[in-house]
Structures are given as structure tokens and as C-alpha cells.
Motif scaffolding. Structure first.
Motif, PDB file in Angstrom:
ATOM      1  N   LEU A  93       0.806  -1.240  -0.051  1.00  0.00           N
ATOM      2  CA  LEU A  93      -0.165   0.057   0.016  1.00  0.00           C
ATOM      3  C   LEU A  93       0.759   1.163   0.056  1.00  0.00           C
ATOM      4  O   LEU A  93       2.042   1.080   0.394  1.00  0.00           O
ATOM      5  CB  LEU A  93      -0.933  -0.039   1.463  1.00  0.00           C
ATOM      6  CG  LEU A  93      -2.000  -0.881   1.237  1.00  0.00           C
ATOM      7  CD1 LEU A  93      -2.779  -0.872   2.759  1.00  0.00           C
ATOM      8  CD2 LEU A  93      -2.935  -1.026   0.121  1.00  0.00           C
ATOM      9  N   ASP A 102      -0.315   5.386  -6.704  1.00  0.00           N
ATOM     10  CA  ASP A 102      -0.706   5.273  -5.341  1.00  0.00           C
ATOM     11  C   ASP A 102      -1.533   3.914  -5.203  1.00  0.00           C
ATOM     12  O   ASP A 102      -2.633   3.794  -5.689  1.00  0.00           O
ATOM     13  CB  ASP A 102      -1.465   6.460  -4.854  1.00  0.00           C
ATOM     14  CG  ASP A 102      -1.902   6.471  -3.616  1.00  0.00           C
ATOM     15  OD1 ASP A 102      -1.310   5.792  -2.602  1.00  0.00           O
ATOM     16  OD2 ASP A 102      -2.907   7.285  -3.044  1.00  0.00           O
ATOM     17  N   ARG A 103      -1.169   3.245  -4.452  1.00  0.00           N
ATOM     18  CA  ARG A 103      -1.617   1.830  -4.226  1.00  0.00           C
ATOM     19  C   ARG A 103      -2.614   1.855  -3.131  1.00  0.00           C
ATOM     20  O   ARG A 103      -2.123   2.124  -1.784  1.00  0.00           O
ATOM     21  CB  ARG A 103      -0.751   0.658  -3.762  1.00  0.00           C
ATOM     22  CG  ARG A 103       0.077   0.600  -5.120  1.00  0.00           C
ATOM     23  CD  ARG A 103       0.888  -0.784  -4.648  1.00  0.00           C
ATOM     24  NE  ARG A 103       2.124  -0.929  -5.518  1.00  0.00           N
ATOM     25  CZ  ARG A 103       3.512  -0.651  -5.345  1.00  0.00           C
ATOM     26  NH1 ARG A 103       3.570  -0.130  -4.189  1.00  0.00           N
ATOM     27  NH2 ARG A 103       4.377  -0.829  -6.506  1.00  0.00           N
ATOM     28  N   SER A 104      -3.989   1.818  -3.254  1.00  0.00           N
ATOM     29  CA  SER A 104      -4.901   1.906  -2.167  1.00  0.00           C
ATOM     30  C   SER A 104      -6.121   0.758  -2.357  1.00  0.00           C
ATOM     31  O   SER A 104      -6.178   0.372  -3.513  1.00  0.00           O
ATOM     32  CB  SER A 104      -5.438   3.247  -2.087  1.00  0.00           C
ATOM     33  OG  SER A 104      -6.096   3.715  -3.134  1.00  0.00           O
ATOM     34  N   ARG A 122      -6.114   3.175   2.872  1.00  0.00           N
ATOM     35  CA  ARG A 122      -4.861   3.656   2.417  1.00  0.00           C
ATOM     36  C   ARG A 122      -3.815   3.945   3.213  1.00  0.00           C
ATOM     37  O   ARG A 122      -4.237   3.908   4.481  1.00  0.00           O
ATOM     38  CB  ARG A 122      -5.231   5.037   1.556  1.00  0.00           C
ATOM     39  CG  ARG A 122      -5.623   6.111   2.403  1.00  0.00           C
ATOM     40  CD  ARG A 122      -5.782   7.346   1.352  1.00  0.00           C
ATOM     41  NE  ARG A 122      -6.465   8.534   2.049  1.00  0.00           N
ATOM     42  CZ  ARG A 122      -5.503   9.387   3.002  1.00  0.00           C
ATOM     43  NH1 ARG A 122      -4.368   9.092   2.793  1.00  0.00           N
ATOM     44  NH2 ARG A 122      -6.025  10.292   3.666  1.00  0.00           N
ATOM     45  N   ASP A 124      -1.541   6.924   4.449  1.00  0.00           N
ATOM     46  CA  ASP A 124      -1.446   8.377   4.496  1.00  0.00           C
ATOM     47  C   ASP A 124       0.114   8.691   4.808  1.00  0.00           C
ATOM     48  O   ASP A 124       0.441   8.545   5.801  1.00  0.00           O
ATOM     49  CB  ASP A 124      -2.511   8.973   5.366  1.00  0.00           C
ATOM     50  CG  ASP A 124      -2.325  10.390   5.262  1.00  0.00           C
ATOM     51  OD1 ASP A 124      -1.398  10.968   4.404  1.00  0.00           O
ATOM     52  OD2 ASP A 124      -3.199  10.884   6.211  1.00  0.00           O
TER      53      ASP A 124
END
Length: 155
Positions: A93, A102-104, A122, A124
Motif C-alpha cells: 500500500l 498510489d496503491r490503495s 490507504r 497516508d
């Protein structure tokens, strides 16, 4: 997870009809095509791939690259960069600055509707003075936080 558990969906926002096939053409384009001929592109490489290959690895990662150089870190595309709502061993993530992604993870809209739902999980990163933390959002509002995280443990 049981047999038949969906862990990755190639086209959540605009699903194709039942009976769709996952394909790879000679240019290295990865696509879904249904029985009506509707084609949805999953990945189009920036340049021609001499020996394109699409391979499902033992851990469930669908990877694409040149068959002469298909090793971890050399993939031109991989499903693990596009998680849906299930985190598998080997997935990550957060931001990958090298490829700008952005891996979410996002929930399904409903049990039978694969479209993106209300929940987003996600990492942050915050600003550079803070350690990152895991965040669960519902409708773009923070629901829960876990962290901060130093890359090995949560505090």
C-alpha cells in the motif's frame, strides 16, 4: 479465502458482459473483450515489447513484461499495483514514486456490484515531518487510523 474468491478486477467502473476474455496482443496490449466485441484496455505499454508475456504467479499476481526479462522488479505492469479490496501476500500500500502510482484499496459498491464503493483503505504519507499511517475513509471522511508506522511496526 475459498475457491472462486474475487481478489482482482480489471475493469470495475465499466464492466464488460459475461464471457469476457483477457487478452494480450502482439504489441503487448492487455485487454478484456466480451462476446459482443466490446474491448476495454487494461494496459498499453509506452513502447513495443519484443516478447510480450502475461503470467499469473503463484501468489496471485498477474504480471506483464518481456519474456526474456520477466523477473521481479522488471515487470512493465502487475495487478498487485492495482489492489481492489483484498490485500494478498506480497502486495503493498502507499505511493510508489518510481512508477507514480498510489496503491490503495476500495470496497465494492455492494456485494453484487464490483464498482468502487464508499470505503477507501490507504497509507497516508502525511508531510515529511510525520511517519505514515494507515487510514480508513468512508465517503472521503476519516473513519479510523492506525499508526504512525515506521516501515516495520505501528506505534
Amino acid at each position: 479465502m475459498g475457491p472462486g474468491t474475487v481478489v482482482w478486477v480489471g475493469n470495475r467502473r465499466n464492466p464488460v458482459n459475461c464471457g469476457a476474455l483477457l487478452g494480450l496482443d502482439i504489441e503487448g496490449d492487455i485487454f478484456l473483450q466480451d462476446i459482443l466485441g466490446t474491448t476495454v484496455w487494461i494496459h498499453k505499454p509506452n513502447s513495443t515489447v519484443p516478447l510480450p508475456v502475461l503470467k499469473l504467479l503463484d501468489l496471485g499476481n498477474l504480471v506483464f513484461g518481456d519474456s526474456s526479462n520477466l523477473t521481479a522488479g522488471e515487470y512493465l505492469w502487475q495487478s498487485f499495483d492495482h489492489p481492489v479490496d483484498t490485500l494478498l501476500l506480497g502486495m503493498k500500500l502507499g505511493w510508489d514514486k518510481k512508477i507514480g502510482i498510489d496503491r490503495s484499496m476500495r470496497s465494492w459498491r455492494t456485494e453484487g456490484d464490483l464498482a468502487p464503493g464508499d470505503y477507501l483503505f490507504r497509507l497516508d504519507s502525511g508531510d515529511s515531518s510525520q511517519l505514515p499511517q494507515l487510514v480508513l475513509e468512508k465517503n472521503q471522511r476519516i473513519h479510523s487510523k492506525w499508526g504512525p508506522w515506521d516501515g516495520q511496526i505501528h506505534y
